[in-house]
Design an enzyme around this catalytic site. Structure first.
Site, PDB file in Angstrom:
ATOM      1  N   TRP A 388       1.103  -1.025  -0.352  1.00 48.50           N
ATOM      2  CA  TRP A 388      -0.253   0.342  -0.236  1.00 48.50           C
ATOM      3  C   TRP A 388       0.715   1.409  -0.042  1.00 48.50           C
ATOM      4  O   TRP A 388       0.233   2.853  -0.764  1.00 48.50           O
ATOM      5  CB  TRP A 388      -1.041  -0.274   0.812  1.00 48.50           C
ATOM      6  CG  TRP A 388      -1.654   1.407   1.467  1.00 48.50           C
ATOM      7  CD1 TRP A 388      -3.190   1.665   0.723  1.00 48.50           C
ATOM      8  CD2 TRP A 388      -1.349   1.913   2.199  1.00 48.50           C
ATOM      9  NE1 TRP A 388      -2.993   2.354   1.481  1.00 48.50           N
ATOM     10  CE2 TRP A 388      -2.806   3.008   2.191  1.00 48.50           C
ATOM     11  CE3 TRP A 388      -0.267   2.570   2.894  1.00 48.50           C
ATOM     12  CZ2 TRP A 388      -2.626   4.613   2.959  1.00 48.50           C
ATOM     13  CZ3 TRP A 388      -0.427   3.825   3.061  1.00 48.50           C
ATOM     14  CH2 TRP A 388      -1.019   5.194   3.159  1.00 48.50           C
ATOM     15  N   HIS A 389       2.202   0.994   0.299  1.00 48.85           N
ATOM     16  CA  HIS A 389       2.888   2.505   0.481  1.00 48.85           C
ATOM     17  C   HIS A 389       3.570   2.792  -0.308  1.00 48.85           C
ATOM     18  O   HIS A 389       4.114   3.773  -0.640  1.00 48.85           O
ATOM     19  CB  HIS A 389       4.408   2.133   1.868  1.00 48.85           C
ATOM     20  CG  HIS A 389       2.896   2.155   3.058  1.00 48.85           C
ATOM     21  ND1 HIS A 389       2.817   1.548   3.899  1.00 48.85           N
ATOM     22  CD2 HIS A 389       3.113   2.963   3.733  1.00 48.85           C
ATOM     23  CE1 HIS A 389       2.267   1.237   5.070  1.00 48.85           C
ATOM     24  NE2 HIS A 389       2.356   3.111   5.161  1.00 48.85           N
ATOM     25  N   GLY A 390       3.691   1.942  -1.576  1.00 48.97           N
ATOM     26  CA  GLY A 390       4.168   2.479  -3.134  1.00 48.97           C
ATOM     27  C   GLY A 390       4.731   0.958  -3.377  1.00 48.97           C
ATOM     28  O   GLY A 390       4.525  -0.079  -3.389  1.00 48.97           O
ATOM     29  N   PHE A 525       1.860   8.893  -1.109  1.00 51.70           N
ATOM     30  CA  PHE A 525       1.192   7.124  -0.886  1.00 51.70           C
ATOM     31  C   PHE A 525      -0.223   7.509  -1.310  1.00 51.70           C
ATOM     32  O   PHE A 525      -0.414   6.410  -1.038  1.00 51.70           O
ATOM     33  CB  PHE A 525       1.693   6.588   0.419  1.00 51.70           C
ATOM     34  CG  PHE A 525       3.012   6.744   0.951  1.00 51.70           C
ATOM     35  CD1 PHE A 525       4.052   6.071   0.067  1.00 51.70           C
ATOM     36  CD2 PHE A 525       3.666   6.873   1.964  1.00 51.70           C
ATOM     37  CE1 PHE A 525       5.661   5.754   0.555  1.00 51.70           C
ATOM     38  CE2 PHE A 525       4.668   7.169   2.870  1.00 51.70           C
ATOM     39  CZ  PHE A 525       5.314   6.571   1.824  1.00 51.70           C
TER      40      PHE A 525
END
Lengths: 525, 384
Positions: A388-390, A525
């Protein structure tokens, strides 16, 4: 528009008095929505289309879901009138879009094809009158947006590399080639946050946890509420929508509380995060040139930089919302005083970790299926959380490291020796050290660089570090404050002279020694 | 009869915790913080000025390192004695290639027979649009006194120099130019930077902070100063306390100037040859318009203004362009006369006395001062 810049100050100088002036009239909600859209559109007005689209679609999907029988309810004998209309409208629209996708202008075909699939699914949902279809469409749509804007290039790059290695002539197209002509392929700021917030509403409605919001205006304000739009906290409908249903009375206490939160957040961002970033950037941009002490200290500094940056943003967001009388969720609770990785995730980005707990971990089975299943669920949840963060393998490794850490500390806590005999401070130090090592993957440009840094941290030359004493003293001061806050010394921190003195010192430091601007890390993000 | 009841109000959702610190300030606490801050913001710069003495000598010029310290420039202008004539301008007045005792003001004072009669108030790197900002926002001392302004035609020698081109340019002293969007077409700072510049020039405290940074922390903020790395691997300030850095010593003048400096040589020595310039007409020139507004501002403040046009290095202008150059120069003089502003247009100095297109060498300044002093209009103005 960043919270710590003059344009935001001017924006607030208009938005806040306007909100107060309108709070007794029905116009306060439109005002708040207009302010939120202005705030978001400041970056790029075209991004607004995406927010408006996502908001409108989820509102419509829940409305249609509400016309379908709930779980356990029998289907009515006669088809709901709204669904009949929806079937006709979506059916016709899907047919028209399909014609466009086949015979329309070539550059628009991929977009038209995507919309044909979406509207076709909606026609199917209206035909089946099944809530699950509407939920699926909401999840499909939000995740598709995320996938397309955030991960498509990463996926295409990796797939093409794999195909190339296999000697295949096939290749996935670059996502930029799929956008309509004249549109730039950019990651819309805060997309991960507003899609998750909107998605949580449809899931919660499906699960019967929240009532349908009947006002599109209020729902749009919930999705796009400017203090938390860019980087959270990721709010739940059941917390925010009731607050948007009634005007907020003006209370001086809200204003002073909001200012208090804002000052702390501003100090964290401008005085601490931006200062640390100068050192971290120097070392991490060319790690091969630095010895072990610098690599260790830069990793330590990054751990604090990202905490100050993100929790500073959250403090400011909560402060701005509080000034208007709205209460946002607490997102951080001194995470670097955690005694286990599980404890860390109850203190770090709480709104995200609880989102993943409620919408990924528990639906996967949570801890209901024995140890192996629990650990599998934890592993999947943290892997998804990492990604999800990248769009980078480094985030996946980071997620896996946290999964391993959570499982390991969970097991350790089961042993009486670790639970009772290992000093709390040692546990805290161990957790902090482990989190720091994981941050290396989070910050590094790619996995090879992360491995280079890790090697350098423990086996590099032992040269004099360039970390400034002032920087380390500031971080040390904050850490001591956090430990004191969680100890019996807390009442001392609550004394009025201490609070006033610290606030004055923070404001003066900001005025004298601020390290300049810079966007928030979590915006990406 | 059934009794109707109003529906019970929904319970308020529980308030989330305030935060994880004790920094929750009530109104009275904020008042105390505001009082402390106001006291510091108001008093610190005043007390600092008393502590940090500033006594410029007759040949004083603002050190190169403090060029962007506009608060210091204000102090310098404030410190010009009543009997002195401030010479205001860019690096030609300041003396780009010469020592402080080789500048125009030094030689003019020598001609006048009185050290310090002319005070060097030039700032390195400024241009007419910036000088306008300097005079407007920091030059309050330039009031009801004589003032000598130098008009450097270099700033009209191309659209880039004039800052009137549409292409984005990065230039020094951007904080001094008009911050209105579109006022300077090539200036593309965002709203935050423009607002920041306006606030910095309006609130004296920020000027003081900038002064501390410029003078004691190598023109950087304190955090940046602690991280300075003059050579790779050296971190001289990492563990230095900031207190001792506040030594009250003014930065030394740049040693790379003056007759013994390798930079101090005629423009032809490096193989320079005449060039073509894209002169900007006076009606279209932003720099000329700014210069004219500066003169008007000074005159509105009761100043007796004299303008020196040049001395541009005419030898560097391609022969076929010289008529254009002279027409422009004469146009400037004509417009100043039209505005009733005393001015003098010295003839170009000998070629060997220029270091580049506009800056004379030490002997060039001496010659320029001699010529100005011999000019009847200038002499009368300076001695009346």
């Amino acid at each position: 528009m960043l919270f710590h810049t003059l344009p935001f100050l001017l924006f607030m100088a208009v938005a806040l008095p306007g909100f107060y002036a309108l709070r007794r009239t029905p116009l306060w909600a439109p005002w708040l929505l207009a302010a939120s859209y202005f705030f978001y559109g400041w970056w790029n007005p075209w991004y607004l289309l995406l927010v408006v689209y996502s908001t409108g679609l989820d509102f419509l999907l829940v409305l249609l879901m509400d016309h379908c029988p709930a779980r356990g309810e029998a289907a009515p004998e006669r088809r709901d009138r709204t669904l009949r209309w929806a079937l006709a409208a979506f059916g016709a629209a899907a047919a028209a879009l399909a014609v466009g996708a086949v015979a329309g202008p070539a550059p628009l075909r991929p977009t038209l094809l995507a919309f044909t699939a979406l509207v076709g699914l909606m026609a199917l949902g209206a035909a089946l009158a099944d809530r699950r279809v509407w939920l699926f469409i909401s999840l499909f749509n939000n995740l598709f947006l995320l996938l397309f804007f955030k991960y498509a290039r990463f996926v295409a790059g990796n797939v093409n590399a794999a195909l190339g290695a296999l000697g295949s002539p096939l290749a996935m197209p670059d996502p930029a080639s799929l956008t309509p002509p004249g549109w730039e392929y950019l990651l819309p700021v805060g997309i991960s946050f507003f899609t998750f917030q909107s998605m949580s509403y449809t899931i919660d409605f499906y699960l019967g946890r929240v009532e349908r919001e009947r006002s599109l205006l209020r729902f749009a304000t919930f999705v796009c509420f400017f203090p938390q739009l860019m980087a959270g906290p990721i709010e739940r409908a059941r917390n925010m929508l009731p607050q948007f249903r009634r005007p907020q009375p003006f209370r001086p206490r809200n204003l002073t509380d909001g200012l208090s939160l804002f000052l702390v957040g501003l100090f964290k961002k401008l005085a601490l995060a931006n200062y640390l970033s100068l050192y971290v950037e120097r070392v991490y941009s060319d790690p091969a040139s630095f010895g072990s002490p610098d690599l260790l200290l830069a990793t330590f500094a990054f751990a604090w930089q990202i905490f100050f940056d993100f929790s500073g943003y959250t403090d400011m967001a909560r402060g701005v919302a509080r000034m208007m009388g709205f209460h946002l969720t607490l997102n951080f609770r001194n995470p670097y005083t955690a005694t286990g990785l599980g404890d860390f995730w109850q203190r770090w980005h709480i709104s995200l970790s609880s989102w993943f707990r409620d919408y990924v971990y528990i639906p996967l089975g949570g801890s209901r299926g024995g140890k192996a299943a629990t650990y599998r669920n934890l592993f999947v949840t943290f892997l998804v959380s990492g990604v999800w963060h990248g769009a980078n393998w480094t985030f996946a490794v980071w997620g896996v490291m946290h999964a391993v850490g959570v499982i390991a500390t969970r097991e350790l806590e089961r042993s009486p020796f670790y639970h009772h005999r290992v000093p709390r401070l040692l546990k805290q130090a161990g957790v902090f050290a482990y989190v720091c090592v994981a941050w290396v993957f989070f910050r590094a440009a790619d996995v090879p660089q992360a491995l280079l840094i890790l090697r350098g941290m423990f086996a590099g030359p032992w040269t004099a570090p360039g970390a400034p004493g002032l920087m380390l003293a500031l971080v040390g001061g904050v850490w001591v404050y956090q430990f004191a806050y969680e100890s019996r010394w807390r009442p001392m921190l609550a004394a009025a002279p201490v609070r006033v003195g610290l606030a004055a010192c923070m404001a003066l430091y900001l005025a004298l020694c601020s390290s300049g601007g810079g966007a928030f890390i979590y915006f990406q993000f | 009869m059934s009794e109707t009841h109003a529906p019970a109000p929904r319970p308020e959702p529980p308030e989330p915790p305030f935060g994880v610190n004790e920094m929750r300030l009530a109104g009275r606490h904020w008042l105390a913080v505001a009082a402390l801050l106001l006291a510091f913001v108001g008093l610190a710069p005043i007390l600092w000025d008393r502590w940090e003495r500033f006594e410029p000598g007759p040949d004083y010029r603002v050190p190169y390192a403090l060029s962007s310290d506009y608060r210091h420039t204000r102090r310098r202008l404030d410190a010009v004695p009543p009997g002195s004539i401030p010479v205001v301008g860019d690096s030609v007045v300041w003396g780009e290639y010469v020592r402080a005792d080789g500048s125009l003001s030094h030689f003019l004072s020598r001609e006048a027979g009185r050290p310090g009669r002319f005070a060097n108030c030039g700032i390195d790197g400024v241009f007419p649009l910036a000088i306008e900002g300097l005079v407007t926002h920091y030059g309050g001392a330039l009031r009801s006194r004589k003032a000598l302004l130098q008009c450097n035609m270099l700033w009209m020698s191309s659209p880039q120099s004039d800052l009137s081109s549409e292409k984005e340019e990065t230039f020094n002293h951007a904080a001094l130019v008009p911050q209105r969007f579109g006022a300077v077409p090539c200036y593309r700072a965002d709203a935050a930077a423009r607002l920041g510049a306006v606030v910095a020039r309006s609130v004296g405290f920020f000027g003081w902070v900038s002064h501390l940074n410029s003078r004691y922390f190598d023109q950087a903020s304190l955090p940046q100063w602690t991280l300075s790395e003059p050579t790779p691997g050296s971190h001289p300030n990492a563990w230095r306390l900031p207190g001792p850095a506040l030594s009250l010593d003014e930065p030394a003048s740049d040693p790379r100037r003056g007759p013994s400096s390798p930079r101090h040589k005629p423009w032809t020595a490096g193989g320079g040859s005449p060039q073509s310039f894209e002169w900007v007409g006076l009606d279209a020139s932003l720099q000329w318009a700014a210069f004219r507004r500066t003169v008007a501002t000074l005159r509105d403040r009761g100043c007796d203004v004299m303008v020196v046009v040049g001395p541009f290095n005419e030898h560097m202008v391609a022969p076929e362009q010289r008529p254009t150059f002279r027409a422009l120069r004469d146009g400037i003089a004509g417009r100043l006369r039209w505005d009733g502003v005393a001015n003098v247009v010295p003839e170009a100095l000998p070629s060997a006395l220029y270091a580049d297109a506009s800056h004379p060498l030490t002997e060039g300044y001496a010659e320029l001062a001699r010529r100005l002093w011999r000019d009847p209009a200038f002499h009368a103005w300076a001695t009346r």
